[in-house]
Design an enzyme around this catalytic site. Sequence first.
Site, short mmCIF file in Angstrom:
data_model
loop_
_atom_site.label_atom_id
_atom_site.label_comp_id
_atom_site.label_asym_id
_atom_site.label_seq_id
_atom_site.Cartn_x
_atom_site.Cartn_y
_atom_site.Cartn_z
N ASN A 8 -1.62 1.07 12.01
CA ASN A 8 -1.16 1.66 10.37
C ASN A 8 -1.59 0.77 9.88
O ASN A 8 -2.54 0.25 9.33
CB ASN A 8 -0.16 0.74 10.54
CG ASN A 8 1.40 0.92 9.59
OD1 ASN A 8 0.29 0.82 8.44
ND2 ASN A 8 2.86 0.94 9.82
N ARG A 19 -6.18 -1.75 -7.40
CA ARG A 19 -7.20 -2.16 -8.20
C ARG A 19 -6.71 -0.37 -9.41
O ARG A 19 -8.47 -0.01 -10.04
CB ARG A 19 -7.83 -2.24 -7.14
CG ARG A 19 -9.34 -4.02 -7.58
CD ARG A 19 -8.66 -4.12 -9.02
NE ARG A 19 -9.17 -5.86 -8.77
CZ ARG A 19 -10.64 -6.94 -8.94
NH1 ARG A 19 -11.85 -5.46 -9.56
NH2 ARG A 19 -10.28 -8.08 -8.63
N HIS A 44 3.42 5.49 6.09
CA HIS A 44 4.35 4.29 6.03
C HIS A 44 4.52 4.64 5.15
O HIS A 44 4.33 3.43 3.86
CB HIS A 44 4.46 3.39 6.58
CG HIS A 44 6.56 2.96 6.92
ND1 HIS A 44 7.10 2.06 7.72
CD2 HIS A 44 7.28 3.29 5.92
CE1 HIS A 44 8.09 2.02 7.31
NE2 HIS A 44 9.00 2.90 6.42
N ARG A 46 6.31 4.45 1.39
CA ARG A 46 7.77 3.89 0.55
C ARG A 46 8.32 4.58 -0.45
O ARG A 46 7.23 5.43 -1.70
CB ARG A 46 8.26 2.47 0.69
CG ARG A 46 7.67 2.46 2.33
CD ARG A 46 7.94 0.28 1.54
NE ARG A 46 7.67 0.03 3.27
CZ ARG A 46 8.49 0.01 3.91
NH1 ARG A 46 10.19 0.11 3.99
NH2 ARG A 46 8.76 -1.30 5.91
N GLU A 71 5.80 6.88 9.55
CA GLU A 71 7.20 6.50 9.47
C GLU A 71 7.88 6.52 8.13
O GLU A 71 7.35 7.08 7.31
CB GLU A 71 6.71 5.19 9.59
CG GLU A 71 5.94 4.52 10.70
CD GLU A 71 5.80 3.57 10.98
OE1 GLU A 71 5.12 2.75 11.87
OE2 GLU A 71 5.85 2.48 9.87
N HIS A 191 5.60 -3.43 15.55
CA HIS A 191 5.84 -4.72 14.34
C HIS A 191 5.62 -5.97 15.36
O HIS A 191 5.75 -6.36 16.15
CB HIS A 191 7.44 -5.02 13.95
CG HIS A 191 7.53 -4.71 12.44
ND1 HIS A 191 7.39 -6.21 11.98
CD2 HIS A 191 7.66 -4.51 11.29
CE1 HIS A 191 7.64 -6.13 10.84
NE2 HIS A 191 7.80 -4.78 9.96
N GLY A 214 -0.57 -2.72 12.48
CA GLY A 214 -0.85 -2.41 10.95
C GLY A 214 -1.61 -3.95 10.61
O GLY A 214 -2.59 -4.66 10.80
N HIS A 215 -0.55 -4.91 10.37
CA HIS A 215 -1.09 -6.22 9.35
C HIS A 215 -1.71 -6.74 10.20
O HIS A 215 -2.68 -7.27 9.76
CB HIS A 215 0.62 -7.52 9.65
CG HIS A 215 0.22 -8.22 8.55
ND1 HIS A 215 0.16 -8.23 7.18
CD2 HIS A 215 0.62 -9.63 9.28
CE1 HIS A 215 0.10 -9.42 6.71
NE2 HIS A 215 -0.06 -9.93 7.93
N1 PXP Z 1 6.23 0.05 12.86
C1 PXP Z 1 7.30 0.20 12.42
C2 PXP Z 1 8.57 1.12 11.78
C3 PXP Z 1 6.52 0.08 10.77
O1 PXP Z 1 7.14 -0.46 9.82
C4 PXP Z 1 5.81 -0.98 10.66
C5 PXP Z 1 5.21 -1.81 9.33
O2 PXP Z 1 4.72 -0.96 8.83
C6 PXP Z 1 4.97 -0.75 11.93
C7 PXP Z 1 5.77 -0.48 13.21
C8 PXP Z 1 3.87 -2.21 12.49
O3 PXP Z 1 3.92 -3.22 11.93
P1 PXP Z 1 2.88 -4.20 11.57
O4 PXP Z 1 2.33 -4.29 10.36
O5 PXP Z 1 3.49 -5.47 11.69
O6 PXP Z 1 1.65 -4.08 12.71
#
Ligand code: PXP
Length: 239
Positions: A8, A19, A44, A46, A71, A191, A214-215
């Site tokens: 992600n 920036r 994703h 928003r 997403e 997540h 992602g994070h």
């Molecule tokens: N799945 C969904 C539906 C999400 O909204 C996110 C965060 O954008 C992720 C997975 C990935 O989560 P993380 O960034 O905590 O790995």
Amino acid sequence: MSTKLSVNLNKVALIRNSRGANLPDVIQVAKDCEHFGADGITMHPRPDERHARYSDIPALKEIVKTELNVEGYPNARFLNMICEVVPHQCTLVPDPPGALTSDNGWDTISNQSMLKEICDRLRDNGIRSSLFVNPDNSMIDGAKEVGADRIELYTGPYAHNYFHDREKAICNYREAAIHARNIGIEVNAGHDLNLDNLNFFISQIPWTAEVSIGHAIICDALYYGLQNVIQMYQYQINK
Ligand code: PXP
């Protein structure tokens, strides 16, 4: 079938937006992630476009050679963009517009008619659908009912409880994933998955089709570099 790692890139887009120019270049990072061994790219957008922009999605579709997963909350703008771009997968999340991050799954029963209409539309456009849900069998039944191809299990609580008691933390996820398999719906997960908790999740639910992360990947990349980190996550998935 081994679990696919979809990276992600929202955090990369967040740094870019801070920036105003195009650094880091999300498109180049997506290409590099694939080159380093990612099995897919997730974004994703928003409504406030604070990280991913809607315009990132067609640009990603042009270059992604693995799988593009987009997403989002299915408002009209999002769905029109999805049906125009045709990513491989669209993961629907129930976030209200200002949500900081996705922290709850769909109520697939009270939203049944809306979700059915959207899943039908995605299928008609050749797009695989996935619904973000909590590990709750009735919600998974609801996802099957509306014709979703997959569910994405919201793994925030698993990650939160992992260090306290990982057996207990995985318990309802495993039950939910078994239920999903029994009724014929594929399982994704995402997540707060990270290098600590990922392998145990996959070892307990080896039929997980895809994890989107992602994070933690971007945080780990600050120390180890993106190339190493993607390989470290692949190792956790496949060991
Ligand atoms: N799945 C969904 C539906 C999400 O909204 C996110 C965060 O954008 C992720 C997975 C990935 O989560 P993380 O960034 O905590 O790995």
